[in-house]
Design an enzyme around this catalytic site. Sequence first.
Site, PDB file in Angstrom:
ATOM      1  N   GLU A  11       0.396 -11.392  -3.746  1.00 56.16           N
ATOM      2  CA  GLU A  11      -1.057 -11.587  -3.652  1.00 56.16           C
ATOM      3  C   GLU A  11      -1.778 -11.238  -4.953  1.00 56.16           C
ATOM      4  O   GLU A  11      -2.980 -11.400  -5.050  1.00 56.16           O
ATOM      5  CB  GLU A  11      -1.631 -10.742  -2.494  1.00 56.16           C
ATOM      6  N   GLY A  30       0.872  -1.174   0.000  1.00 54.69           N
ATOM      7  CA  GLY A  30       0.000   0.000   0.000  1.00 54.69           C
ATOM      8  C   GLY A  30       0.900   1.212   0.000  1.00 54.69           C
ATOM      9  O   GLY A  30       1.783   1.321  -0.845  1.00 54.69           O
ATOM     10  N   CYS A  39       6.060  -5.354   0.404  1.00 56.13           N
ATOM     11  CA  CYS A  39       6.198  -4.008  -0.150  1.00 56.13           C
ATOM     12  C   CYS A  39       6.099  -2.951   0.952  1.00 56.13           C
ATOM     13  O   CYS A  39       7.014  -2.840   1.760  1.00 56.13           O
ATOM     14  CB  CYS A  39       5.187  -3.820  -1.279  1.00 56.13           C
ATOM     15  N   HIS A  76       4.741  -8.170  -4.684  1.00 54.74           N
ATOM     16  CA  HIS A  76       3.325  -8.397  -4.323  1.00 54.74           C
ATOM     17  C   HIS A  76       2.898  -9.818  -4.676  1.00 54.74           C
ATOM     18  O   HIS A  76       2.412 -10.059  -5.786  1.00 54.74           O
ATOM     19  CB  HIS A  76       2.438  -7.414  -5.093  1.00 54.74           C
TER      20      HIS A  76
HETATM   21  N1  GLN Z   1       5.992   3.055  -2.360  1.00 55.04           N
HETATM   22  C1  GLN Z   1       5.147   2.522  -1.344  1.00 55.04           C
HETATM   23  C2  GLN Z   1       5.549   2.978   0.055  1.00 55.04           C
HETATM   24  O1  GLN Z   1       6.440   3.711   0.228  1.00 55.04           O
HETATM   25  C3  GLN Z   1       5.104   1.016  -1.370  1.00 55.04           C
HETATM   26  C4  GLN Z   1       4.420   0.525  -2.614  1.00 55.04           C
HETATM   27  C5  GLN Z   1       3.658  -0.719  -2.460  1.00 55.04           C
HETATM   28  O2  GLN Z   1       3.397  -1.211  -1.330  1.00 55.04           O
HETATM   29  N2  GLN Z   1       3.228  -1.238  -3.556  1.00 55.04           N
HETATM   30  O3  GLN Z   1       4.935   2.575   0.975  1.00 55.04           O
END
Ligand code: GLN
Length: 206
Positions: free
Chosen positions: A182, A53, A85, A180
């Site tokens: 998922e 996220g 992530c 990711h």
């Molecule tokens: N760039 C996002 C962050 O700094 C991470 C991206 C992602 O979870 N897809 O949290």
Amino acid sequence: MVGNTQPLRIGVLAFQGDVREHILVLERLGAEVIKVRRPEELASIDGLVIPGGESSVMDKLVRLFGMYEPLTAAIAAGLPVLGTCAGLIMLSNNILDAMDDQKSLGGLDVDVRRNAFGTQIDSFETNLSMPVVTKDPIAATFIRAPIVERVGAGVTVLARLDDGRIVAVEEGNLLGISFHPEVNGDTRIHEYFLGRVAASRELQES
Ligand code: GLN
């Protein structure tokens, strides 16, 4: 020894991000899944997923909802956690290119750089070798992904890009991956995590 046959109870931190996608994969693998937003929900779970996220937003919501201390306490007590992530960023001891004021929960002795691929190539897919998880390559989807730039002595590297950059690590009961798992129907990373959660539950019960 006959193990506990109850389904594993897995929480998904549900403030922001890919919550629903993780729930679907975990349920498909037979876990009982709850959304976690309150401290008392942490007490009933065998393992936790922190989804992808936006880590700076997730951090704000975690603190706003009084979850910072309960989560760091649960991590310190050995709760198995899979961070993907933004979830990896939340689990890292040190964030590079953090937003002002952004804090992580910590637990993984690593430095993680946010948005490490820049805006030119902010999303891509590639095959990764992850021998600890599976003998066949994993198709990994990266979306504005972080990179692990330093690992401490107790950290095991699980996967690297072809150029050597680290994209999956584990330390104790914490598993952090840049991509990711998922989003593309491949359940092997979740299966690996659930195996670790089951082992941790058996250890506690023995
Ligand atoms: N760039 C996002 C962050 O700094 C991470 C991206 C992602 O979870 N897809 O949290």
